[in-house]
Design a protein around this motif. Structure first.
Motif, mmCIF file in Angstrom:
data_model
loop_
_atom_site.group_PDB
_atom_site.id
_atom_site.type_symbol
_atom_site.label_atom_id
_atom_site.label_comp_id
_atom_site.label_asym_id
_atom_site.label_seq_id
_atom_site.Cartn_x
_atom_site.Cartn_y
_atom_site.Cartn_z
ATOM 1 N N LEU A 51 0.866 -1.176 0.000
ATOM 2 C CA LEU A 51 0.000 0.000 0.000
ATOM 3 C C LEU A 51 0.903 1.227 0.000
ATOM 4 O O LEU A 51 1.425 1.629 1.046
ATOM 5 N N TYR A 52 1.132 1.763 -1.192
ATOM 6 C CA TYR A 52 2.115 2.836 -1.358
ATOM 7 C C TYR A 52 1.416 4.181 -1.501
ATOM 8 O O TYR A 52 0.406 4.300 -2.205
ATOM 9 N N PRO A 53 1.955 5.221 -0.858
ATOM 10 C CA PRO A 53 1.342 6.548 -0.959
ATOM 11 C C PRO A 53 1.313 7.052 -2.391
ATOM 12 O O PRO A 53 2.258 6.838 -3.158
ATOM 13 N N LEU A 54 0.256 7.707 -2.748
ATOM 14 C CA LEU A 54 0.187 8.379 -4.031
ATOM 15 C C LEU A 54 0.629 9.833 -3.898
ATOM 16 O O LEU A 54 0.443 10.630 -4.822
ATOM 17 N N GLN A 55 1.230 10.162 -2.745
ATOM 18 C CA GLN A 55 1.773 11.493 -2.494
ATOM 19 C C GLN A 55 3.234 11.331 -2.107
ATOM 20 O O GLN A 55 3.569 10.579 -1.200
ATOM 21 N N SER A 56 4.114 12.028 -2.800
ATOM 22 C CA SER A 56 5.541 11.970 -2.521
ATOM 23 C C SER A 56 5.930 13.078 -1.558
ATOM 24 O O SER A 56 5.362 14.179 -1.589
#
Length: 360
Positions: A51-56
């Motif tokens: 589950l990877y953030p879509l915000q860097s």
């Protein structure tokens, strides 16, 4: 180092290669409907949902949106090799839950045989979160308690004829972290070691947070290295396995432990490989604008396995594996970001691994 052979666009050499004891040519046996499937590569071990953030550049506590992806290093390596044309399969476990169903569906979609990915009702499918702070800070958070189902692989469940027949097997250090996976991993390695000319890769994959007793790792790595033909690891992992951190010393120690090829990843300095026959190759990294570095090692692994099976010159194997890793570092996710052969060709031709990901 001998001159590199000319290569076709699929990455295979037109002329002979010289690997000595680790030589492997292209697949020559196509089983008919009455034969068991012969895999180019079987991987074994960790599997879960990323589950990877879509915000860097945003800490996890403040992230609002996530993307869901297939994850786990052996699973990603199988996907990476499949993208390059290998017939691959994964041995692993999931929970008896919707996330497990999702992972099996994703494996099929990526062309990875999931016949040995079965359910363990007692434990939930693990999930993994990360934070994205390019270019080099990607904290990772594993949720694998009370126990990950992929550590519930039992030795008696292994398909030994398939393991013997496969052209390559890929196992990881995390598979040694707990029973019964520990015994199953060592059993698979021993089974492969009993056959002639087996390509068997141990990815050192040192993740101390996944061990209940991290001080047990050294002797277990030593036992696994006795039965593997290739070892792959970064400097931290090599130090845990051998006590050596200097790259050439670590490579020599891995060879002394029993493997025939040692591959030492040096981060910004590139990668070093040393073979038992004295062949050495060292290549620098390929430039890329980093988005998320977490899948790069798995892309490297899939391309490494593919190159060794194709019988490429050692330096060419490393260059293609390096390029694969760099391409994925320039993308968000792991499994869907794995490159195709023509993308590796393009990165090597242009000297730039920042290649946009294809839509699925």
């Amino acid at each position: 180092m001998t001159a590199e052979p000319e290569h076709r666009r699929d990455g295979r050499p037109d002329g002979p290669t010289t690997y000595g004891p680790i030589a492997h040519g292209p697949t020559t046996h196509e089983p008919d409907v009455h034969d068991p499937i012969v895999y180019d590569l079987i991987t074994m071990g960790r599997l879960g949902v990323d589950l990877y953030p879509l915000q860097s550049g945003v800490e996890l506590a403040r992230v609002e949106t996530f993307g869901k992806f297939l994850g786990g290093s052996p699973a990603n390596v199988a996907v990476a090799a499949a993208r390059l044309g290998c017939r691959t399969a994964l041995i692993s476990r999931t929970g008896a839950d919707p996330f497990g169903e999702y992972l099996r569906r994703e494996l099929r979609a990526f062309g990875v045989d999931e016949r040995w990915v079965t359910e363990v009702a007692a434990y939930p499918t693990p999930v993994t979160f990360c934070e994205i702070f390019p270019p080099d800070h990607f904290p990772i958070h594993f949720y694998r308690r009370p126990k990950a189902p992929d550590l519930e692989i039992h030795p008696h469940e292994l398909d030994l004829p398939a393991l013997r027949a496969a052209r390559a097997l890929w196992v990881t250090g995390t598979g040694l972290s707990a029973e019964p996976s520990r015994s199953a991993t060592l059993a698979a390695l021993r089974e492969r070691a009993a056959g002639p000319g087996a390509l068997t890769v141990l990815d050192l994959d040192w993740r101390p947070a996944l061990w209940d007793a991290p001080d047990e790792a050294g002797p277990l790595y030593a036992e696994a290295l006795r039965h593997a033909t290739v070892a792959v690891g970064n400097l931290d992992e090599c130090e845990v396995a051998t006590g050596e951190r200097e790259p050439y010393a670590a490579a020599r120690a891995l060879l002394a432990a029993g493997v025939r090829l040692a591959v030492v990843k040096q981060g910004p300095k590139g990668v070093l490989a040393l073979a038992a026959d004295g062949t050495t190759a060292e290549v620098p990294p390929l430039p890329v604008e980093v988005v998320n570095g977490l899948g790069a090692g798995d892309a490297f692994g899939g391309a490494l396995a593919h190159g060794l099976l194709a019988g490429l010159d050692l330096e060419q194997v490393l260059r293609r594996a390096n390029a694969a890793g760099a391409i994925v570092a320039g993308r968000l996710a792991c499994s869907p970001a794995m490159p195709y052969a023509e993308e590796i060709d393009l990165a090597l031709d242009t000297g730039d691994a920042s290649i946009p990901e294809r839509p699925r």
